[in-house]
Design a protein around this motif. Structure first.
Motif, PDB file in Angstrom:
ATOM      1  N   UNK A   1       0.860  -1.178   0.000  1.00 10.39           N
ATOM      2  CA  UNK A   1       0.000   0.000   0.000  1.00 10.39           C
ATOM      3  C   UNK A   1       0.900   1.233   0.000  1.00 10.39           C
ATOM      4  N   UNK A   2       0.389   2.327  -0.571  1.00  8.67           N
ATOM      5  CA  UNK A   2       1.197   3.546  -0.625  1.00  8.67           C
ATOM      6  C   UNK A   2       0.476   4.755  -0.046  1.00  8.67           C
ATOM      7  N   UNK A   3      -0.830   4.657   0.149  1.00 10.33           N
ATOM      8  CA  UNK A   3      -1.584   5.786   0.698  1.00 10.33           C
ATOM      9  C   UNK A   3      -2.520   5.322   1.801  1.00 10.33           C
ATOM     10  N   UNK A   4      -2.867   6.259   2.676  1.00  7.80           N
ATOM     11  CA  UNK A   4      -3.837   5.961   3.727  1.00  7.80           C
ATOM     12  C   UNK A   4      -5.193   5.641   3.109  1.00  7.80           C
ATOM     13  N   UNK A   5      -5.520   6.281   1.998  1.00  6.41           N
ATOM     14  CA  UNK A   5      -6.795   6.011   1.331  1.00  6.41           C
ATOM     15  C   UNK A   5      -6.903   4.551   0.914  1.00  6.41           C
ATOM     16  N   UNK A   6      -5.785   3.988   0.428  1.00  5.57           N
ATOM     17  CA  UNK A   6      -5.782   2.561   0.061  1.00  5.57           C
ATOM     18  C   UNK A   6      -6.031   1.695   1.288  1.00  5.57           C
ATOM     19  N   UNK A   7      -5.477   2.102   2.427  1.00  5.54           N
ATOM     20  CA  UNK A   7      -5.698   1.350   3.660  1.00  5.54           C
ATOM     21  C   UNK A   7      -7.154   1.426   4.092  1.00  5.54           C
ATOM     22  N   UNK A   8      -7.736   2.618   4.014  1.00 11.12           N
ATOM     23  CA  UNK A   8      -9.130   2.775   4.437  1.00 11.12           C
ATOM     24  C   UNK A   8     -10.095   2.073   3.493  1.00 11.12           C
ATOM     25  N   UNK A   9      -9.678   1.874   2.250  1.00  9.01           N
ATOM     26  CA  UNK A   9     -10.494   1.072   1.336  1.00  9.01           C
ATOM     27  C   UNK A   9     -10.593  -0.372   1.830  1.00  9.01           C
TER      28      UNK A   9
ATOM     29  N   UNK B   1     -10.006   4.413  10.126  1.00 10.28           N
ATOM     30  CA  UNK B   1      -9.930   5.884  10.156  1.00 10.28           C
ATOM     31  C   UNK B   1      -9.891   6.413  11.581  1.00 10.28           C
ATOM     32  N   UNK B   2     -10.475   5.663  12.533  1.00  9.69           N
ATOM     33  CA  UNK B   2     -10.521   6.114  13.930  1.00  9.69           C
ATOM     34  C   UNK B   2      -9.261   5.754  14.714  1.00  9.69           C
ATOM     35  N   UNK B   3      -8.321   5.055  14.091  1.00  9.64           N
ATOM     36  CA  UNK B   3      -7.142   4.603  14.817  1.00  9.64           C
ATOM     37  C   UNK B   3      -6.193   5.780  15.092  1.00  9.64           C
ATOM     38  N   UNK B   4      -5.589   5.753  16.268  1.00  9.43           N
ATOM     39  CA  UNK B   4      -4.665   6.821  16.677  1.00  9.43           C
ATOM     40  C   UNK B   4      -3.542   7.024  15.669  1.00  9.43           C
ATOM     41  N   UNK B   5      -2.937   5.920  15.207  1.00  8.33           N
ATOM     42  CA  UNK B   5      -1.799   6.019  14.289  1.00  8.33           C
ATOM     43  C   UNK B   5      -2.197   6.610  12.941  1.00  8.33           C
ATOM     44  N   UNK B   6      -3.436   6.361  12.511  1.00  8.18           N
ATOM     45  CA  UNK B   6      -3.918   6.943  11.256  1.00  8.18           C
ATOM     46  C   UNK B   6      -4.057   8.451  11.428  1.00  8.18           C
ATOM     47  N   UNK B   7      -4.561   8.867  12.575  1.00  5.11           N
ATOM     48  CA  UNK B   7      -4.737  10.290  12.834  1.00  5.11           C
ATOM     49  C   UNK B   7      -3.396  11.023  12.948  1.00  5.11           C
ATOM     50  N   UNK B   8      -2.380  10.335  13.491  1.00  6.20           N
ATOM     51  CA  UNK B   8      -1.076  10.977  13.677  1.00  6.20           C
ATOM     52  C   UNK B   8      -0.146  10.776  12.479  1.00  6.20           C
ATOM     53  N   UNK B   9      -0.544   9.941  11.536  1.00  5.00           N
ATOM     54  CA  UNK B   9       0.284   9.695  10.358  1.00  5.00           C
ATOM     55  C   UNK B   9       1.378   8.676  10.565  1.00  5.00           C
ATOM     56  N   UNK B  10       1.266   7.873  11.619  1.00  5.98           N
ATOM     57  CA  UNK B  10       2.282   6.848  11.900  1.00  5.98           C
ATOM     58  C   UNK B  10       1.837   5.487  11.355  1.00  5.98           C
ATOM     59  N   UNK B  11       1.583   5.440  10.061  1.00  2.00           N
ATOM     60  CA  UNK B  11       1.162   4.203   9.398  1.00  2.00           C
ATOM     61  C   UNK B  11       2.208   3.859   8.341  1.00  2.00           C
ATOM     62  N   UNK B  12       2.709   2.636   8.414  1.00  2.00           N
ATOM     63  CA  UNK B  12       3.814   2.194   7.572  1.00  2.00           C
ATOM     64  C   UNK B  12       3.453   0.885   6.873  1.00  2.00           C
ATOM     65  N   UNK B  13       4.163   0.604   5.811  1.00  2.20           N
ATOM     66  CA  UNK B  13       3.927  -0.639   5.066  1.00  2.20           C
ATOM     67  C   UNK B  13       5.272  -1.305   4.792  1.00  2.20           C
ATOM     68  N   UNK B  14       5.295  -2.632   4.852  1.00  3.06           N
ATOM     69  CA  UNK B  14       6.525  -3.362   4.543  1.00  3.06           C
ATOM     70  C   UNK B  14       6.740  -3.432   3.035  1.00  3.06           C
ATOM     71  N   UNK B  15       7.989  -3.509   2.643  1.00  2.66           N
ATOM     72  CA  UNK B  15       8.329  -3.791   1.250  1.00  2.66           C
ATOM     73  C   UNK B  15       8.103  -5.286   0.999  1.00  2.66           C
ATOM     74  N   UNK B  16       7.723  -5.640  -0.220  1.00  2.00           N
ATOM     75  CA  UNK B  16       7.390  -7.038  -0.496  1.00  2.00           C
ATOM     76  C   UNK B  16       8.598  -7.966  -0.449  1.00  2.00           C
ATOM     77  N   UNK B  17       9.793  -7.413  -0.532  1.00  2.00           N
ATOM     78  CA  UNK B  17      10.975  -8.275  -0.513  1.00  2.00           C
ATOM     79  C   UNK B  17      11.372  -8.706   0.891  1.00  2.00           C
TER      80      UNK B  17
END
Length: 390
Positions: free
Chosen positions: A323-331, A337-353
């Motif tokens: 995933x690359x955007x918060x919108x993709x996550x919320x889809x 959307x109510x999660x603390x980390x989403x509100x603070x921007x602390x959302x990360x994604x692993x690389x597939x490798x």
């Protein structure tokens, strides 16, 4: 005129007959083309030492006089490593699999081992792969397959026996999935191809998984290089491991096709990476300690209650891609959307490798530490994580 498939089938049948006939003769000669009377007696070989391990608990190696090594794996399997041009000792138990060096034509099916071969500069020991080129995230492996240096020989339950036999394969490295296809293991062994079943994925410690590098160093005659590489990785990680906990909580998950949250079991190697990085895994008591399952599916309502206040969310890209955007996550789930980390921007994604990069687990620990300790880390400083935008 007979069809090509019929001819290939008949050729394989003949190879199996020949292999079955040849095996007893080879055993009688003591292996490696040497006479039985030149072979040492196994019970007379002196134990000279054992491989020192810091974290791994799924294998052990004992070294014997004459350069022989006995490898014991936690599933009860044992393998006798015989030096090049040496004879197989007499008196070796029938259930011990003999591996004759050099092991330079390997059929590699266990994906977790590829990065270890690469780290030992031993990619040329692999002639066949159980993973096709497009499914490799280890760049060296993909490049070797695209160049024709490593050929695809079928996955664990559907190998190309003709190709494997023709390649002069001297070892098949399988994951424990091979136990779900026992007829394949038996067929390979009938062709004279020893099967090594590796269990690095059963190590609960990420550092234990990395330490399997030493086992492949033993198999490939590169133990000194393996110990040096492992030592460097531990030295690089030492500053992180010596840090105190940040007190921040972390949830590691992905959303399944049915809308559930798939999370790691407590005590799993991913939750241990979080702890080593200075974080606290958000689900401290999830799953049975002796369970073979590393993940648990959780309905979104339960996940919401348990992880809503997590300081950091890390999305696992292994199953359905990055995933690359918060919108993709919320889809995936609007509840997030109510999660603390989403509100603070602390959302990360692993690389597939990540999950094919066994020796990269140390860098993943360092990445997690970075996102826990820096408000706005430089993306170039991270190897296996990226922040979701927006």
């Amino acid at each position: 005129m007979m069809g090509r498939s019929y001819c290939l089938g008949a050729a394989l049948a003949l190879l199996l007959v020949l292999a079955g006939c040849a095996a007893p003769a080879e055993a009688a000669e003591g292996g490696a083309g040497q006479a039985a009377d030149s072979a040492p007696a196994w019970e007379e070989l002196a134990l000279e030492g054992s491989l020192e391990l810091q974290y791994a608990d799924q294998f052990a190696v004992d070294f014997y006089q004459g350069g022989y090594a006995l490898i014991s794996v936690a599933d009860g399997e044992e393998y006798l490593l015989v030096p090049e041009d040496a004879a197989v000792p007499t008196g070796v138990a029938e259930d011990v699999t003999v591996l004759q060096q050099p092991l330079d034509s390997v059929y590699l099916v266990a994906t977790s081992a590829m990065d270890l071969f690469v780290s030992l500069d031993a990619l040329d020991a692999i002639s066949l792969s159980g993973t096709s080129a497009e499914n490799w995230y280890v760049p060296e492996a993909r490049a070797a397959m695209e160049a024709g240096e490593i050929l695809y020989a079928g996955k664990y339950n559907a190998p190309d026996y003709e190709r494997i036999f023709a390649a002069g394969c001297d070892m098949a490295v399988e994951s424990t999935m091979i136990y779900h296809a026992p007829e394949v293991k038996e067929q390979l062994e009938r062709l004279g191809i020893p099967v090594f079943v590796e269990r690095s994925s059963y190590e609960s410690s990420p550092l234990g998984r990395m330490e399997w590098l030493k086992l492949y160093g033993v198999l490939l005659g590169k133990l000194e290089e393996a110990e040096a590489a492992f030592g460097r990785a531990m030295a690089d990680l030492a500053p992180v491991l010596s840090q105190e906990s940040t007190g921040k909580t972390v949830a590691f998950f992905y959303i399944t096709s049915t809308g559930a949250a798939n999370v790691r079991r407590s005590g799993d190697y991913v939750s241990r990476m979080i702890e080593m990085a200075g974080g606290t895994y958000i689900f401290p008591d999830l799953g049975e300690e002796d369970s073979a399952l590393s993940t648990v599916n959780m309905d979104m309502e339960t996940f919401y209650v348990g992880a809503r206040d997590a300081d950091v969310l890390i999305y696992n890209s292994t199953i359905d891609g990055e995933l690359h955007t918060v919108a993709e996550l919320l889809d995936k789930s609007p509840l997030l959307a109510d999660f603390k980390a989403v509100e603070t921007g602390d959302v990360w994604c692993t690389e597939q490798n990540l999950f094919q990069s066994t020796m990269g687990l140390g860098k993943m620990i360092a990445d997690i530490h970075t996102v826990l300790t820096q408000d706005d880390p430089d993306p170039a400083s991270l190897t296996y994580l990226h922040r979701l935008e927006g």
